[in-house]
Scaffold this motif. Sequence first.
Motif, PDB file in Angstrom:
ATOM      1  N   LEU A  59       0.797  -1.120   0.024  1.00 39.33           N
ATOM      2  CA  LEU A  59      -0.145  -0.002   0.073  1.00 39.33           C
ATOM      3  C   LEU A  59       0.759   1.223   0.145  1.00 39.33           C
ATOM      4  O   LEU A  59       0.354   2.129  -0.603  1.00 39.33           O
ATOM      5  N   TYR A  60       1.869   1.020   0.627  1.00 35.23           N
ATOM      6  CA  TYR A  60       2.910   2.254   0.987  1.00 35.23           C
ATOM      7  C   TYR A  60       4.487   1.840   1.184  1.00 35.23           C
ATOM      8  O   TYR A  60       4.370   0.511   1.823  1.00 35.23           O
ATOM      9  N   HIS A  61       5.281   2.795   1.166  1.00 31.65           N
ATOM     10  CA  HIS A  61       6.586   2.325   1.858  1.00 31.65           C
ATOM     11  C   HIS A  61       6.862   3.385   2.870  1.00 31.65           C
ATOM     12  O   HIS A  61       6.584   4.778   2.723  1.00 31.65           O
ATOM     13  N   SER A  62       7.624   2.993   3.806  1.00 33.00           N
ATOM     14  CA  SER A  62       8.005   4.055   4.891  1.00 33.00           C
ATOM     15  C   SER A  62       9.272   3.429   5.254  1.00 33.00           C
ATOM     16  O   SER A  62       9.626   2.197   5.649  1.00 33.00           O
ATOM     17  N   HIS A  63      10.268   4.282   5.361  1.00 28.57           N
ATOM     18  CA  HIS A  63      11.580   4.069   6.053  1.00 28.57           C
ATOM     19  C   HIS A  63      12.289   2.655   5.340  1.00 28.57           C
ATOM     20  O   HIS A  63      12.583   1.740   5.814  1.00 28.57           O
ATOM     21  N   ARG A  64      11.940   2.831   3.825  1.00 29.28           N
ATOM     22  CA  ARG A  64      12.663   1.606   3.042  1.00 29.28           C
ATOM     23  C   ARG A  64      11.842   0.275   3.047  1.00 29.28           C
ATOM     24  O   ARG A  64      12.120  -0.553   2.173  1.00 29.28           O
ATOM     25  N   ILE A  65      10.817   0.278   3.891  1.00 29.24           N
ATOM     26  CA  ILE A  65      10.031  -1.126   3.861  1.00 29.24           C
ATOM     27  C   ILE A  65       8.756  -0.779   3.279  1.00 29.24           C
ATOM     28  O   ILE A  65       7.830   0.179   3.681  1.00 29.24           O
TER      29      ILE A  65
END
Length: 343
Positions: A59-65
């Motif tokens: 759904l999305y990426h945050s801090h590379r994950i």
Amino acid sequence: MSVKKKYSKPFGNLNSLKTSFFDNNDGMLDMADGMADVLLMQPKRTTCKICGAKLGAPLYHSHRIGYIECPMCGHLNSECEDTDAFASAVYVEDDYSKNYSAADKESYIRRRDMIYAPKAEYLRDCLKHDGLSSEDVKILDIGAGCGYFVSAARQLGMTATGIDVSDSEVEYGNSMTDEPYLTHVGLTDSIDYIRNTDANVLTAIGVLEHLVHLDENIDAIKENGSIRYVFASVPMFSFSSCFEVAFANGYNRHTGGTHTHLFTDDSVQKMAERMGFEIAYEWRFGSDINDLYRFLMVSMQKNNNADFSRFFSDRFVPLMDELQQVVDRSDFSSELHFILKRV
Ligand SMILES: [Zn+2]
């Protein structure tokens, strides 16, 4: 049975201001980045941690994950699996307790009374509503850490013992009280403890999200008929997750580090069903606004506006409890406490 709901708590945010998160943002961020490095080396997650449904694209990426929303229960799963290798890298070899260990007995008691006593009182009051007095309650606390919750429950007259995988936290917790009510166990031994306990209440405060073998723990709870209630708190897919996406240079305490998946109302419900339990009580209070405040402060300081950040802080902090109450009532806040009852 209808779920009894409670929202927010007074002075929630002021109590949860962890100064290390402000003063050492970059150090904490480095720590979380190191854990992300380990997570990214693990196999791709193909099925939902809670309901087993097949997972699609993030759904999305945050801090590379990348984070994938389960199509069935909405549970937010990181794109890589939490494995035994991940757990031994982030929980055991890396002295995880260092962040939180209290310096002495006085601060142990202060932390217990400020953070854990309200949780123990909440459990006591809900069970009393169900006809159980404190003397009737026998608790096994899994992931007990230094035993703050166990100690708070015992203060209220409940019988309580705890288990934890951290030798140092168990030793520290046992040294803070007269009786050694905490036991050190290996990473997978907790399942045997759950299978064999004669406790009628199993508690897990901020623990279920860390269990690599969550499936086996759920089965063990289901199979042990002595356990009538489960009291837990879990991190939720929430506004905190959204704020972290927007602030890449802020320490991602919520969706990152040791948290590789986040719950939703539907996934908590699904987990309860798998145990053979129903949700009886919910208490929803998050720290989304505290996270937003922290990210804004860190960003202002990073762009050379440290003086102005104090101007902002003076005006914003008094509003935080009320803002968080609004977020809590939206049912999209960062933490949920719940009591499950065997059906
Ligand atoms: Zn699912």
